[in-house]
Design an enzyme around this catalytic site. Structure first.
Site, PDB file in Angstrom:
ATOM      1  N   GLY A 100       0.795  -1.226   0.000  1.00 23.43           N
ATOM      2  CA  GLY A 100       0.000   0.000   0.000  1.00 23.43           C
ATOM      3  C   GLY A 100       0.826   1.274   0.000  1.00 23.43           C
ATOM      4  O   GLY A 100       0.286   2.351  -0.222  1.00 23.43           O
ATOM      5  N   CYS A 139     -26.745 -10.740 -18.089  1.00 25.94           N
ATOM      6  CA  CYS A 139     -26.051 -10.486 -19.341  1.00 25.94           C
ATOM      7  C   CYS A 139     -26.903 -10.962 -20.518  1.00 25.94           C
ATOM      8  O   CYS A 139     -27.388 -12.095 -20.532  1.00 25.94           O
ATOM      9  CB  CYS A 139     -24.706 -11.192 -19.327  1.00 25.94           C
ATOM     10  N   CYS A 169     -24.687 -13.995 -22.241  1.00 25.17           N
ATOM     11  CA  CYS A 169     -24.390 -15.256 -21.557  1.00 25.17           C
ATOM     12  C   CYS A 169     -25.278 -15.505 -20.349  1.00 25.17           C
ATOM     13  O   CYS A 169     -25.162 -16.529 -19.699  1.00 25.17           O
ATOM     14  CB  CYS A 169     -22.922 -15.312 -21.150  1.00 25.17           C
ATOM     15  N   CYS A 172     -21.784  -8.556 -20.024  1.00 24.12           N
ATOM     16  CA  CYS A 172     -20.660  -8.617 -19.095  1.00 24.12           C
ATOM     17  C   CYS A 172     -19.592  -7.618 -19.541  1.00 24.12           C
ATOM     18  O   CYS A 172     -19.260  -7.551 -20.725  1.00 24.12           O
ATOM     19  CB  CYS A 172     -20.017  -9.996 -19.101  1.00 24.12           C
ATOM     20  N   CYS A 182     -17.495 -13.632 -20.405  1.00 25.64           N
ATOM     21  CA  CYS A 182     -18.743 -13.779 -21.168  1.00 25.64           C
ATOM     22  C   CYS A 182     -18.580 -14.874 -22.236  1.00 25.64           C
ATOM     23  O   CYS A 182     -19.432 -15.751 -22.373  1.00 25.64           O
ATOM     24  CB  CYS A 182     -19.091 -12.451 -21.815  1.00 25.64           C
TER      25      CYS A 182
END
Lengths: 263, 300
Positions: free
Chosen positions: B38, B248, B251, B273, B279
Site C-alpha cells: 500500500g 447479461c 451469456c 458482461c 462472457c
C-alpha cells in the site's frame, strides 16, 4: 486543592527564534495557568505571531523550552516530542483559530464535515453521531442547525469564524491559540464573537493564548497581557493593571492611541 | 523461420522496450512496494511511446516483470478488444514477442485498465493496474509534502471527511470508483479508478497486484493474501452495487459488472458482461442470454 497547588499548564523558558539572521522573538519567559486567557499585543512585526507559531509547535524555535502539562499530569518539553505527538496534540488537546477562516477551515466540504474532522481523525466512525455532534456544536456557536450541510464559503465572515471555533473545540481542548480571531470582522460582529468566546471560556474552562493588535479585544477577553516590541516582551502583567497604568513608553503610546469615540 | 534466425542484425528494441537498467530500477521499486503493501514508492518513470493517461505506468511495470516465457493478457474496462487494450497488446507483441492471450486463466501477467477479471486469479498470476492518480488524499489535501506526512503518521481522518461529505450530500456513500481502501491496517490506498464492485476481489487475492502511475511516478503493490478493507462508517457500511434484475444479454450471467450497450435510435439497450473473456467462456460452456440467438443470427 488550594491556590498554591495549581500548576501551570504551559511554562515557557528563554524562548528565542531567529529566521536566519533576522530576529523573530527573543528571551520569552512566561507561565500560563489552566483557565487563564493570555493576550499578546504589539504592532505588526513585533514577533507575536512568531511566538504563537513556536508555542503551537508549527515552527521549532532556535532556542528555549516550553513545558506542557498533559491531562494526565505528565509534563513534556514540546520541542523534544516527536512530530507525530506534536500533531496529535495540536488536533486533540489544543486548538488553533486562524485569523483568516479559510486557513483554518476546509472550504470545500460542509460545515458538519469541518466540525467532524477532528473526531474522525480520532477514530469516530458513526455518521449519525458525528452529525448530531456537529449540529450540537453549531448551535453552541450560534449557527442554525439547518446550515450543517452547507459549505463554509456560503457563510458570512463572522459565521466562518464561529465555525472555525466550533471545529477546534469539538475535541474539548484544554488550550486554544488564537491569531487575531476578530481581524477581518466589523465591529458589531466582533462584539458578538468576543461575547461568544468569553462564554465558551467560562463554560469550558479553556486556557487561551490570543494574539491581537486590538487592545479592546485584549481588555475584554484576557486576564493577563504581554506587550511585545521588536521581538521582546517589554511589559507583562494583569490586563487591567497594564492597560490602566502602563509603565513602558511604548505601552503608554499604545493605550493612548486607542480611538475614543464620543467624550 | 523467424526474423531472428535469418538476420544477424540486433533487434530494433530491447526485450519489452525498456533498457535493462531501467527495468532494474523499476523492479527495485516494485520489490519495495511489495515489502510495504500500500505504500507509494517513487520511481523514475520513463517517457513511453504513448501519451500519459494511456497506461504508461502500467506498461512500465509490465515491461519490467515480463519474461520470454510469460503469457500476457491486456484488458481495458474488462474487455480485450477496446482501444487501450489493443494498443498496449500490439506494443508488447512488437517489443517483446511474448505469447498473447485473451483467456484469463491462461495468462501469467494481466495488465488492466480499471477492472479485475470476474474469474478468480491464482498464485501464478500477476495483475497490473494502470493508475492515473495514486494519491487517495489528493483532492482533499493538495500539498504533496503534507500527504506524505499524513501517510507516514497514518493520519487518515481526512479520508472519512470525504465519505462523510458524500453521505451529507447524497444520503449514502456515492463514491463508486477509486474507492479508498485500508491495506493491512496501515496505508490508505487508492485502488486506481477500479469500480468499487471490484474492491472485495482485492482482499486476500491469490495473485500479486501491482499498481503503476506513470505521470505521477509512483508504484505500489499488494502481495498475495493482503488484507484490503474498504473504508466506511458503522451506520453506513461499505456495499458493492447490485443489479438484481439484470443479467447479461449474451451469456445470462448475474452478479457481474455490466456494460450498457445502446442498440438503436429508439433507445433500446442491452447489458452485457464487462469482462469479455468471462462472457465468451460462459457462452462456450452453453450459457446463453436472451439476445444471444439473435446476435448469432445477425453475424452469420
Amino acid at each position: 486543592m488550594s491556590f498554591q497547588d495549581v500548576k501551570p499548564l504551559l511554562k515557557v523558558e528563554e524562548l528565542s527564534h531567529y529566521y536566519g539572521q533576522q530576529l523573530g522573538c527573543r528571551d520569552i519567559n512566561f507561565e500560563l495557568y489552566p483557565g487563564e486567557v493570555l493576550a499578546i499585543v504589539g504592532e505588526s512585526g513585533s514577533g507575536k505571531s512568531t511566538l504563537l507559531n513556536c508555542l503551537s509547535t508549527q515552527i521549532n524555535p532556535t532556542m528555549g523550552k516550553a513545558y506542557y502539562r498533559f491531562a494526565d499530569g505528565r509534563v513534556e518539553n514540546l520541542y523534544e516530542m516527536s512530530e507525530a505527538d506534536q500533531r496529535t496534540l495540536l488536533r486533540t488537546d489544543w486548538g488553533f483559530v486562524h485569523q483568516h477562516p479559510r486557513d483554518g477551515l476546509r472550504m470545500g466540504v460542509s460545515a458538519g464535515a469541518n466540525v467532524g474532522e477532528r473526531l474522525m481523525a480520532l477514530g469516530h466512525r458513526h455518521y449519525d453521531n458525528l452529525r448530531s455532534t456537529a449540529i450540537d456544536w453549531l448551535s453552541r456557536v450560534e449557527i442554525d442547525a439547518d446550515r450543517v450541510d452547507d459549505a463554509p464559503r456560503t457563510f458570512s465572515g463572522g459565521m466562518q469564524q464561529r465555525l472555525q471555533i466550533a471545529r477546534n473545540l469539538v475535541t474539548n481542548p484544554r488550550l486554544v491559540f488564537m491569531d487575531e480571531p476578530t481581524g477581518g470582522l466589523d465591529v458589531s460582529v466582533q462584539a458578538r464573537l468576543l461575547d461568544l468566546i468569553r462564554k465558551l471560556v467560562s463554560d469550558l474552562g479553556l486556557s487561551i493564548i490570543i494574539v491581537t493588535h486590538d487592545l479592546a479585544v485584549a481588555r475584554l477577553l484576557s486576564h493577563r497581557i504581554m506587550v511585545m516590541k521588536g521581538g521582546e516582551v517589554i511589559e507583562q502583567g494583569l490586563t487591567d493593571q497594564v492597560l490602566d497604568d502602563p509603565h513602558q513608553a511604548y505601552t503608554q503610546l499604545l493605550v493612548s492611541s486607542i480611538l475614543q469615540v464620543g467624550t | 523461420m523467424s526474423l531472428a534466425e535469418i538476420s544477424t542484425e540486433q533487434d530494433a528494441y530491447n526485450f519489452a522496450y525498456l533498457d535493462e537498467q531501467t527495468k532494474r530500477m523499476i523492479r527495485r521499486a516494485i520489490l519495495k512496494g511489495i515489502a510495504i503493501p500500500g505504500y507509494q514508492v517513487p520511481f523514475a518513470a520513463r517517457e513511453m511511446p504513448m501519451p500519459y493517461g494511456w497506461g504508461t505506468g502500467g506498461v512500465q511495470v509490465t515491461a519490467s516483470i515480463l519474461g520470454p516465457d510469460d503469457t500476457l493478457k491486456v484488458i481495458d474496462q474488462g474487455s480485450d478488444d477496446t482501444t487501450n487494450a489493443v494498443a498496449i497488446r500490439n506494443f508488447f507483441a512488437v517489443t517483446s514477442g511474448v505469447e498473447m492471450t485473451m483467456k484469463t486463466s491462461e495468462a501469467s501477467v494481466i495488465q488492466t485498465r480499471h477492472r479485475i477479471p470476474e474469474e478468480e486469479l491464482t498464485e501464478d498470476q500477476t495483475l497490473i493496474y494502470q493508475v492515473p492518480i495514486p494519491e487517495p488524499l489528493r483532492f482533499l489535501e493538495p500539498r504533496e509534502t503534507e500527504t506524505r506526512k499524513m501517510h507516514a503518521l497514518s493520519e487518515y481522518g481526512l479520508m472519512h471527511v470525504k465519505l462523510y461529505e458524500d453521505i451529507a450530500t447524497h444520503g449514502h456513500i456515492a463514491t463508486t470508483y477509486a474507492y479508498p481502501v485500508m491495506v493491512e491496517g496501515r496505508y490508505v490506498m487508492d485502488p486506481s479508478p477500479t469500480p468499487k464492485f471490484d474492491n472485495p476481489k482485492m482482499h486476500k487475492n491469490r495473485a500479486l497486484q501491482l499498481f503503476g502511475a506513470g505521470r505521477e511516478k509512483r508504484i505500489y503493490a499488494l502481495p498475495p493474501f493482503t488484507d484490503v478493507v474498504s473504508l466506511d462508517f458503522e451506520d453506513h457500511p461499505f456495499q458493492i452495487q447490485e443489479w438484481p434484475d439484470t443479467c447479461c444479454a449474451m451469456c445470462g450471467a448475474k452478479d457481474v459488472y455490466f456494460d450498457e450497450v445502446i442498440l438503436d435510435n429508439e433507445g433500446s439497450r442491452m447489458f452485457v458482461c464487462s469482462d469479455s473473456d468471462y462472457c465468451e467462456t460462459r457462452q462456450a460452456d452453453g450459457h446463453y442470454g436472451e439476445m444471444h440467438a439473435e446476435y448469432k443470427e445477425r453475424i452469420q
